[in-house]
Scaffold this motif. Structure first.
Motif, PDB file in Angstrom:
ATOM      1  N   HIS A 153      -1.871   4.201  -1.069  1.00 19.06           N
ATOM      2  CA  HIS A 153      -2.833   4.179   0.024  1.00 19.06           C
ATOM      3  C   HIS A 153      -2.175   4.508   1.361  1.00 19.06           C
ATOM      4  N   VAL A 184     -10.168  -3.478  -6.856  1.00 18.24           N
ATOM      5  CA  VAL A 184      -9.883  -2.354  -5.975  1.00 18.24           C
ATOM      6  C   VAL A 184     -10.055  -1.073  -6.784  1.00 18.24           C
ATOM      7  N   THR A 185     -10.988  -0.256  -6.359  1.00 18.28           N
ATOM      8  CA  THR A 185     -11.148   1.064  -6.956  1.00 18.28           C
ATOM      9  C   THR A 185     -10.374   2.028  -6.072  1.00 18.28           C
ATOM     10  N   SER A 186      -9.400   2.692  -6.657  1.00 20.15           N
ATOM     11  CA  SER A 186      -8.480   3.545  -5.922  1.00 20.15           C
ATOM     12  C   SER A 186      -8.731   4.993  -6.345  1.00 20.15           C
ATOM     13  N   ARG A 214     -14.107  -4.914  -3.916  1.00 22.99           N
ATOM     14  CA  ARG A 214     -15.274  -5.761  -4.160  1.00 22.99           C
ATOM     15  C   ARG A 214     -14.805  -7.082  -4.743  1.00 22.99           C
ATOM     16  N   LYS A 263      -7.504  -6.727   1.188  1.00 20.61           N
ATOM     17  CA  LYS A 263      -7.415  -5.462   1.925  1.00 20.61           C
ATOM     18  C   LYS A 263      -5.984  -5.225   2.410  1.00 20.61           C
ATOM     19  N   THR A 292      -7.615   6.770  -1.644  1.00 19.53           N
ATOM     20  CA  THR A 292      -8.391   5.886  -0.777  1.00 19.53           C
ATOM     21  C   THR A 292      -8.867   4.740  -1.646  1.00 19.53           C
ATOM     22  N   PHE A 293      -9.369   3.655  -1.039  1.00 17.60           N
ATOM     23  CA  PHE A 293      -9.766   2.522  -1.867  1.00 17.60           C
ATOM     24  C   PHE A 293     -10.997   1.822  -1.331  1.00 17.60           C
ATOM     25  N   THR A 294     -11.657   1.115  -2.233  1.00 20.71           N
ATOM     26  CA  THR A 294     -12.729   0.190  -1.887  1.00 20.71           C
ATOM     27  C   THR A 294     -12.424  -1.123  -2.588  1.00 20.71           C
TER      28      THR A 294
END
Length: 128
Positions: A95, A25-27, A105, A86, A101-103
């Motif tokens: 968040h 998770v990139t935050s 992978r 997620k 915000t996050f993505t």
């Protein structure tokens, strides 16, 4: 890189390696002020994830030169799916508050070494 390889082919080619499926998770911070306001709750949430053996690792990301912190972070979860990862990320106070915000992978951990030292007489954990 414009070409893609199917994930199952990457998994097959990893041979006898660990092949641990994790979620990175990139935050990304939206404001440093909001980040500071949610830091205590965020750290408590991370401790909760540690206790549940969900959090593999987490920490702040520094600028490329290593001199500054701009509010971004990286988290690695143990989860059964992207959907579960997620849900974990969405519950993080950073968040839910909008401070970040996050993505997400999926990450297939194949190589590396982790050594853990536990001192039983002290409530301390060390990575070597």
């Amino acid at each position: 890189m414009s070409k893609r390889v199917e994930a199952n082919k990457v998994i097959e080619s990893s041979g006898n390696s660990l092949r641990m499926q994790l979620y990175v998770v990139t935050s990304v911070a939206t404001s440093l002020e909001s980040l500071q306001q949610n830091l205590v709750e965020h750290r408590a949430y991370l401790r909760e994830l540690e206790d549940k053996n969900v959090l593999f690792g987490a920490g702040p990301l520094l600028t490329d030169d290593g001199q500054y912190f701009e509010g971004d972070g990286l988290l690695i979860y143990r989860a059964s799916s992207v959907e579960e990862a997620k849900k974990i990320a969405q519950a993080d106070p950073m968040h839910t508050s909008g401070a970040r915000t996050f993505t997400i992978r999926p990450w297939l951990l194949n190589d590396g070494k982790i050594t853990i030292q536990v001192t039983l007489s002290e409530p301390q954990r060390s990575l070597i």
